[in-house]
Design a protein around this motif. Structure first.
Motif, PDB file in Angstrom:
ATOM      1  N   SER A 143       0.817  -1.211   0.000  1.00 43.07           N
ATOM      2  CA  SER A 143       0.000   0.000   0.000  1.00 43.07           C
ATOM      3  C   SER A 143       0.850   1.261   0.000  1.00 43.07           C
ATOM      4  CB  SER A 143      -0.917   0.007   1.225  1.00 43.07           C
ATOM      5  OG  SER A 143      -0.145   0.046   2.409  1.00 43.07           O
ATOM      6  N   GLY A 144       2.169   1.130   0.199  1.00 42.56           N
ATOM      7  CA  GLY A 144       3.050   2.282   0.219  1.00 42.56           C
ATOM      8  C   GLY A 144       3.442   2.719   1.620  1.00 42.56           C
ATOM      9  N   ARG A 145       2.900   2.072   2.631  1.00 41.80           N
ATOM     10  CA  ARG A 145       3.220   2.415   4.013  1.00 41.80           C
ATOM     11  C   ARG A 145       4.626   1.934   4.336  1.00 41.80           C
ATOM     12  NH1 ARG A 145      -0.132  -0.316   8.759  1.00 41.80           N
ATOM     13  NH2 ARG A 145       0.632  -2.051   7.546  1.00 41.80           N
ATOM     14  N   ILE A 146       5.411   2.782   5.003  1.00 40.30           N
ATOM     15  CA  ILE A 146       6.791   2.458   5.355  1.00 40.30           C
ATOM     16  C   ILE A 146       6.933   2.524   6.868  1.00 40.30           C
ATOM     17  CG2 ILE A 146       9.213   3.097   5.092  1.00 40.30           C
ATOM     18  CD1 ILE A 146       8.402   4.450   2.453  1.00 40.30           C
ATOM     19  N   ILE A 147       7.474   1.469   7.450  1.00 42.07           N
ATOM     20  CA  ILE A 147       7.702   1.414   8.887  1.00 42.07           C
ATOM     21  C   ILE A 147       9.180   1.129   9.120  1.00 42.07           C
ATOM     22  CG2 ILE A 147       7.176   0.180  11.019  1.00 42.07           C
ATOM     23  CD1 ILE A 147       4.428  -0.438   9.831  1.00 42.07           C
ATOM     24  N   LEU A 148       9.808   1.949   9.957  1.00 42.94           N
ATOM     25  CA  LEU A 148      11.217   1.770  10.304  1.00 42.94           C
ATOM     26  C   LEU A 148      11.300   1.123  11.672  1.00 42.94           C
ATOM     27  CD1 LEU A 148      14.292   2.242  10.165  1.00 42.94           C
ATOM     28  CD2 LEU A 148      13.870   4.553  11.004  1.00 42.94           C
ATOM     29  N   ARG A 149      11.946  -0.028  11.737  1.00 42.33           N
ATOM     30  CA  ARG A 149      12.234  -0.674  13.025  1.00 42.33           C
ATOM     31  C   ARG A 149      13.695  -0.358  13.324  1.00 42.33           C
ATOM     32  NH1 ARG A 149       8.060  -3.702  14.597  1.00 42.33           N
ATOM     33  NH2 ARG A 149       6.631  -4.408  12.974  1.00 42.33           N
ATOM     34  N   ILE A 150      13.912   0.479  14.335  1.00 47.96           N
ATOM     35  CA  ILE A 150      15.225   1.038  14.622  1.00 47.96           C
ATOM     36  C   ILE A 150      16.143  -0.031  15.211  1.00 47.96           C
ATOM     37  CG2 ILE A 150      16.443   2.828  15.913  1.00 47.96           C
ATOM     38  CD1 ILE A 150      13.817   4.438  15.802  1.00 47.96           C
ATOM     39  N   ALA A 151      17.398  -0.042  14.732  1.00 45.94           N
ATOM     40  CA  ALA A 151      18.411  -0.999  15.195  1.00 45.94           C
ATOM     41  C   ALA A 151      19.621  -0.231  15.721  1.00 45.94           C
ATOM     42  CB  ALA A 151      18.825  -1.907  14.051  1.00 45.94           C
ATOM     43  N   ASP A 152      20.390  -0.884  16.598  1.00 43.89           N
ATOM     44  CA  ASP A 152      21.614  -0.261  17.096  1.00 43.89           C
ATOM     45  C   ASP A 152      22.754  -0.507  16.117  1.00 43.89           C
ATOM     46  OD1 ASP A 152      22.187  -2.915  17.490  1.00 43.89           O
ATOM     47  OD2 ASP A 152      22.381  -2.789  19.662  1.00 43.89           O
ATOM     48  N   GLU A 153      23.973  -0.115  16.491  1.00 40.52           N
ATOM     49  CA  GLU A 153      25.106  -0.226  15.561  1.00 40.52           C
ATOM     50  C   GLU A 153      25.508  -1.662  15.265  1.00 40.52           C
ATOM     51  OE1 GLU A 153      26.138   0.477  19.722  1.00 40.52           O
ATOM     52  OE2 GLU A 153      25.321   1.882  18.311  1.00 40.52           O
ATOM     53  N   VAL A 154      25.068  -2.622  16.075  1.00 39.54           N
ATOM     54  CA  VAL A 154      25.386  -4.028  15.836  1.00 39.54           C
ATOM     55  C   VAL A 154      24.333  -4.682  14.937  1.00 39.54           C
ATOM     56  CG1 VAL A 154      25.981  -6.203  16.981  1.00 39.54           C
ATOM     57  CG2 VAL A 154      26.381  -4.059  18.154  1.00 39.54           C
ATOM     58  N   GLY A 155      23.178  -4.047  14.797  1.00 38.91           N
ATOM     59  CA  GLY A 155      22.109  -4.594  13.979  1.00 38.91           C
ATOM     60  C   GLY A 155      20.977  -5.188  14.790  1.00 38.91           C
ATOM     61  N   LYS A 156      21.085  -5.136  16.109  1.00 42.43           N
ATOM     62  CA  LYS A 156      20.038  -5.670  16.981  1.00 42.43           C
ATOM     63  C   LYS A 156      18.908  -4.649  17.094  1.00 42.43           C
ATOM     64  CE  LYS A 156      19.293  -7.515  21.577  1.00 42.43           C
ATOM     65  NZ  LYS A 156      19.879  -7.778  22.897  1.00 42.43           N
TER      66      LYS A 156
END
Length: 69
Positions: A16-29
């Motif tokens: 649908s075009g919706r974008i969600i950012l799941r924030i990660a730390d510098e290690v990728g967790k």
């Protein structure tokens, strides 16, 4: 739904075009932070913005091709 893994985290791009950012730390967790993005141009990191824009273009081309078949 497609996922782009960028420097700031994992971007979930829905059909649908919706974008969600799941924030990660510098290690990728994943840290648990979630940010909904309404405009791609509001993504601060240039590399992430270009990657998400490219993935959106590919998704549009793919949907156009599959509709014609």
């Amino acid at each position: 739904m497609r996922t782009f893994i960028g420097f700031d985290g994992h971007y979930e791009i829905h059909d649908s075009g919706r974008i969600i950012l799941r924030i990660a730390d510098e290690v990728g967790k994943l840290t648990g932070g979630i940010k909904r993005i309404s405009n791609v141009k509001s993504i601060v990191n240039d590399a992430d913005r270009n990657g998400v824009l490219h993935l959106l273009q590919v998704m549009r081309i793919y949907s156009a091709i599959t509709q014609k078949v």
